[in-house]
Design a protein around this motif. Structure first.
Motif, mmCIF file in Angstrom:
data_model
loop_
_atom_site.group_PDB
_atom_site.id
_atom_site.type_symbol
_atom_site.label_atom_id
_atom_site.label_comp_id
_atom_site.label_asym_id
_atom_site.label_seq_id
_atom_site.Cartn_x
_atom_site.Cartn_y
_atom_site.Cartn_z
ATOM 1 N N ALA A 1 0.828 -1.211 0.000
ATOM 2 C CA ALA A 1 0.000 0.000 0.000
ATOM 3 C C ALA A 1 0.856 1.252 0.000
ATOM 4 O O ALA A 1 0.575 2.219 -0.708
ATOM 5 N N VAL A 2 1.933 1.234 0.797
ATOM 6 C CA VAL A 2 2.785 2.429 0.891
ATOM 7 C C VAL A 2 3.548 2.674 -0.408
ATOM 8 O O VAL A 2 3.584 3.787 -0.910
ATOM 9 N N TYR A 3 4.141 1.600 -0.966
ATOM 10 C CA TYR A 3 5.056 1.814 -2.093
ATOM 11 C C TYR A 3 4.394 1.677 -3.453
ATOM 12 O O TYR A 3 4.875 2.240 -4.436
ATOM 13 N N ALA A 4 3.329 0.919 -3.529
ATOM 14 C CA ALA A 4 2.705 0.707 -4.842
ATOM 15 C C ALA A 4 1.296 1.268 -4.902
ATOM 16 O O ALA A 4 0.672 1.246 -5.961
ATOM 17 N N GLY A 5 0.793 1.761 -3.785
ATOM 18 C CA GLY A 5 -0.533 2.377 -3.779
ATOM 19 C C GLY A 5 -1.593 1.508 -3.124
ATOM 20 O O GLY A 5 -1.508 0.274 -3.151
ATOM 21 N N VAL A 6 -2.574 2.165 -2.555
ATOM 22 C CA VAL A 6 -3.654 1.465 -1.853
ATOM 23 C C VAL A 6 -4.457 0.538 -2.782
ATOM 24 O O VAL A 6 -4.756 -0.596 -2.413
#
Lengths: 140, 128
Positions: free
Chosen positions: A102-107
Motif C-alpha cells: 500500500a505504501v510503495y505501490a498504492g492502496v
C-alpha cells in the motif's frame, strides 16, 4: 553448476515450494510453444534464485508476494499464497507485506491483492476441511 | 455534451490551445521533433490539444490537475510531468494546489511516485 544440474535443482525447489500436484499439472500442460520458457523459469527463477541460501523459504515467499501484488499479477499472487503452505509464511506475514504494498505501490494495488490473498486462504481452508472429512482415519 | 463539429483545422486549433496552455514549452517540443518525426509532432498537437483540451466541460485548470495526476501516477514520465507542472502554473493553478494533487497520488500510486512528482515540482517551482 551445469545447466542440467541447475534444472534438476530448480525442479526440486519448485516442487518443494509450489507442491508436487501443481508442478505435475504445469508439466502436463507444457507444449513445444512454452517448453523453452518452462526450462528457463525452472533454471532461472527456481534453480538460481529460489534455491539460494540467503533467505529462508518463508522470507522468499513474503518478498515474492509483495512484488506480485505491486505489479498486479493476481494469478501469481494466488499461486504463491498456496505456496505458503510449504514455505511457512503465515497469514500475518502476508498481511504485513500488504501494508508495504500500500505504501510503495498504492492502496488500490494492496486492496485488490488482499482480496485475492483472502479468497485463496479461504479456498485452502475449505479444501483442507473437505480433505480431513473424506480421508480415512488411520487405525490407532 | 454536444460533440465538437469536425474541422479541417485541428492543427491550428491545437497550436492555439498548446500556446495558451504551455506558452513556449509546447512549441519547443514540436520543433524538437521536426527532424525525426514531424508527423508525430502533428498528431501531438492535433489529438491531445486540438481535440481533447479544446473540449468544453472542464476548464484548463481542471484539465491540468487531471494531467498532472496521471503523469505522476505513471511514474515514468517525469519530463512530460515537468512540462505540465509549468502548464499548470501557466493556466492558474497555485503551487499549493499542485502540491495537494501530488500528495494525493501517494494513496493511489504509492509514496515513491508521489515523491518523484514532488521533487519534479520543486525543480519547476525553482525556475519560476
Amino acid at each position: 553448476m551445469t545447466d542440467d544440474a541447475r534444472y534438476e535443482e530448480g525442479l526440486a525447489v519448485r516442487r518443494a515450494v509450489l507442491g508436487e500436484a501443481h508442478v505435475a499439472r504445469a508439466s502436463a500442460n507444457v507444449t513445444a510453444f512454452d517448453a523453452d520458457f518452462q526450462r528457463f523459469i525452472t533454471e532461472g527463477a527456481w534453480g538460481s534464485v529460489w534455491s539460494r541460501p540467503g533467505f529462508t523459504p518463508r522470507e522468499r515467499s513474503i518478498v515474492t508476494l509483495a512484488l506480485l501484488a505491486a505489479l498486479g499479477h493476481h494469478e501469481e499472487v494466488a499461486l504463491h499464497v498456496r505456496a505458503t503452505a510449504n514455505t511457512g509464511a503465515t497469514p500475518e506475514d502476508m498481511s504485513e507485506a500488504m501494508l508495504h504494498v500500500a505504501v510503495y505501490a498504492g492502496v488500490p494495488a494492496a486492496n485488490s491483492a488482499i482480496k485475492v490473498v483472502k479468497q485463496t486462504l479461504a479456498a485452502m481452508a475449505a479444501e483442507t476441511a473437505a480433505g480431513a472429512a473424506t480421508e480415512p482415519t488411520e487405525p490407532r | 455534451m454536444t460533440p465538437i463539429p469536425p474541422t479541417d483545422d485541428r492543427f491550428a486549433r491545437g497550436s492555439r490551445a498548446l500556446a495558451e496552455i504551455d506558452g513556449h514549452g509546447g512549441e519547443a517540443v514540436v520543433a524538437a521533433l521536426a527532424d525525426i518525426a514531424p508527423d508525430f509532432a502533428r498528431y501531438l498537437v492535433e489529438f491531445p490539444f486540438g481535440d481533447i483540451y479544446c473540449r468544453p466541460g472542464l476548464d484548463l485548470r481542471m484539465r491540468e490537475i487531471a494531467t498532472i495526476a496521471a503523469l505522476t501516477a505513471l511514474g515514468h514520465a517525469t519530463p512530460q510531468l515537468k512540462v505540465h507542472l509549468r502548464a499548470g502554473l501557466n493556466v492558474g493553478l497555485t503551487r499549493g494546489e499542485i502540491v495537494e494533487v501530488l500528495m494525493q497520488m501517494a494513496v493511489y500510486a504509492g509514496f515513491p511516485a508521489a515523491l518523484n512528482g514532488l521533487f519534479a515540482a520543486k525543480e519547476v517551482f525553482a525556475e519560476a
